[in-house]
Write a protein that holds these residues in place. Structure first.
Motif, mmCIF file in Angstrom:
data_model
loop_
_atom_site.group_PDB
_atom_site.id
_atom_site.type_symbol
_atom_site.label_atom_id
_atom_site.label_comp_id
_atom_site.label_asym_id
_atom_site.label_seq_id
_atom_site.Cartn_x
_atom_site.Cartn_y
_atom_site.Cartn_z
ATOM 1 N N ARG A 1 40.872 -74.684 7.878
ATOM 2 C CA ARG A 1 42.257 -74.697 7.405
ATOM 3 C C ARG A 1 42.877 -73.311 7.388
ATOM 4 N N VAL A 2 42.083 -72.301 6.998
ATOM 5 C CA VAL A 2 42.633 -70.943 6.899
ATOM 6 C C VAL A 2 42.509 -70.178 8.220
ATOM 7 N N GLY A 3 42.006 -70.839 9.258
ATOM 8 C CA GLY A 3 41.962 -70.226 10.575
ATOM 9 C C GLY A 3 40.825 -69.272 10.825
ATOM 10 N N LYS A 4 39.754 -69.357 10.021
ATOM 11 C CA LYS A 4 38.619 -68.445 10.212
ATOM 12 C C LYS A 4 37.645 -68.951 11.264
ATOM 13 N N ALA B 1 26.283 -75.200 4.094
ATOM 14 C CA ALA B 1 25.417 -74.053 4.370
ATOM 15 C C ALA B 1 25.405 -73.669 5.838
ATOM 16 N N ILE B 2 25.655 -74.632 6.714
ATOM 17 C CA ILE B 2 25.634 -74.358 8.149
ATOM 18 C C ILE B 2 26.727 -73.366 8.544
ATOM 19 N N PHE B 3 27.744 -73.217 7.680
ATOM 20 C CA PHE B 3 28.843 -72.300 7.948
ATOM 21 C C PHE B 3 28.666 -70.951 7.244
ATOM 22 N N TYR B 4 27.582 -70.765 6.497
ATOM 23 C CA TYR B 4 27.390 -69.518 5.764
ATOM 24 C C TYR B 4 27.245 -68.349 6.732
ATOM 25 N N THR C 1 37.484 -71.952 14.776
ATOM 26 C CA THR C 1 38.249 -72.847 15.642
ATOM 27 C C THR C 1 37.762 -74.281 15.462
ATOM 28 N N GLN C 2 38.539 -75.215 15.973
ATOM 29 C CA GLN C 2 38.146 -76.620 15.901
ATOM 30 C C GLN C 2 36.838 -76.845 16.649
ATOM 31 N N GLU C 3 36.650 -76.140 17.777
ATOM 32 C CA GLU C 3 35.431 -76.279 18.560
ATOM 33 C C GLU C 3 34.219 -75.769 17.774
ATOM 34 N N GLU C 4 34.390 -74.626 17.096
ATOM 35 C CA GLU C 4 33.301 -74.083 16.287
ATOM 36 C C GLU C 4 32.962 -75.019 15.133
ATOM 37 N N TYR C 5 34.004 -75.570 14.546
ATOM 38 C CA TYR C 5 33.822 -76.524 13.443
ATOM 39 C C TYR C 5 33.032 -77.743 13.915
ATOM 40 N N ASN C 6 33.442 -78.328 15.020
ATOM 41 C CA ASN C 6 32.778 -79.518 15.539
ATOM 42 C C ASN C 6 31.319 -79.247 15.879
ATOM 43 N N GLU C 7 31.055 -78.088 16.483
ATOM 44 C CA GLU C 7 29.691 -77.745 16.857
ATOM 45 C C GLU C 7 28.792 -77.615 15.636
#
Length: 254
Positions: free
Chosen positions: A202-205, A118-121, A207-213
């Motif tokens: 995985r699909v590039g929507k 949900a944090i990525f919604y 960044t790794q930094e955004e994901y980690n945060e």
């Protein structure tokens, strides 16, 4: 008007089901303890209506097997044969009748995802606009065979068209969906896109930094929920230092 009727039906049906199924629930609890270990009930924080966190209940389907470093093994290594049966038959979901009685969930509605999902919604995702359900439009249309996008579409359709007629249709279609076992995640494989954040990365929507945060934020929300005063009150956790409950709805929405 229907919202009142829906809650009345949720409460009445869940109470009757809990009483009527009590012998089966007792047997399942005993078998779960034997084959999967304890505690029998698996509890996990999930985002509900408007992002409010609640503790969702399920019968345990996995063991606590760990590697030599003390880390839990992947799901596919911890799922037991009895756990696969519980998932395939959807019997592991029966303890959520308690969540419905408590008002955390409804019988029909979008399935409650993990906080780390949900944090990525995005703002246009409507899954958190209503109470999550024991079953829903997504579940009677393929369950885990759906993509994330199609799942969000089903949830949006339900939120926009919620009605007694639609709930009744979903309710009866659930039985055939359960019997067909189509789209059931038995835990035998570790799905690449099981988590929404992993899919977006995985699909590039993102960044790794955004994901980690986002993942760090999700972990903080769960941690602060589990040591909150309300959680300790209900689950008798003995934390020496009390923490104030946070505005979790805002954390999820942002």
């Amino acid at each position: 008007m229907y919202k009142f009727i829906k809650r009345t039906f949720d409460l009445s049906f869940s109470l009757l089901a809990l009483i009527g199924l009590s012998p089966i629930l007792l047997i399942l609890a005993i078998l779960t303890a034997i084959y999967n270990g304890s505690p029998v009930i698996f509890k996990q924080p999930r985002p509900g209506k408007d992002g409010k966190i609640f503790m969702m209940y399920k019968f345990r389907s996995m063991s606590n097997a760990k590697d030599k470093n003390g880390n839990l093994l992947p799901d596919s290594k911890r799922i037991t044969k009895f756990g696969k049966f519980l998932r395939a038959s959807s019997l592991d979901e029966l303890p959520q009748l308690i969540n419905i009685i408590k008002g955390d969930m409804s019988i029909i509605g979008p399935r409650p995802r993990l906080v780390k999902d949900a944090i990525f919604y995005s703002e246009d995702v409507k899954s958190l606009k209503v109470k999550p359900g024991l079953t829903g439009l997504y579940q009677v249309n393929g369950r885990s065979n759906n993509t994330w996008e199609s799942g969000f579409t089903y949830d949006a359709i339900y939120v926009d068209k919620i009605s007694f007629k639609l709930d009744t249709k979903i309710f009866f279609k659930t039985f055939s969906a359960v019997l067909s076992k189509k789209g059931v995640n038995t835990g035998e494989t570790d799905w690449q896109d099981y988590y929404y954040g992993d899919y977006l990365l995985r699909v590039g929507k993102i960044t790794q930094e955004e994901y980690n945060e986002k993942i760090r934020k999700a972990k903080r929300i769960v941690q602060e929920f589990t040591v909150s005063r309300s959680f300790r009150k209900h689950f008798a956790m003995k934390n020496e230092k009390a923490l104030e409950d946070l505005e979790l709805e805002e954390d999820i929405a942002n």
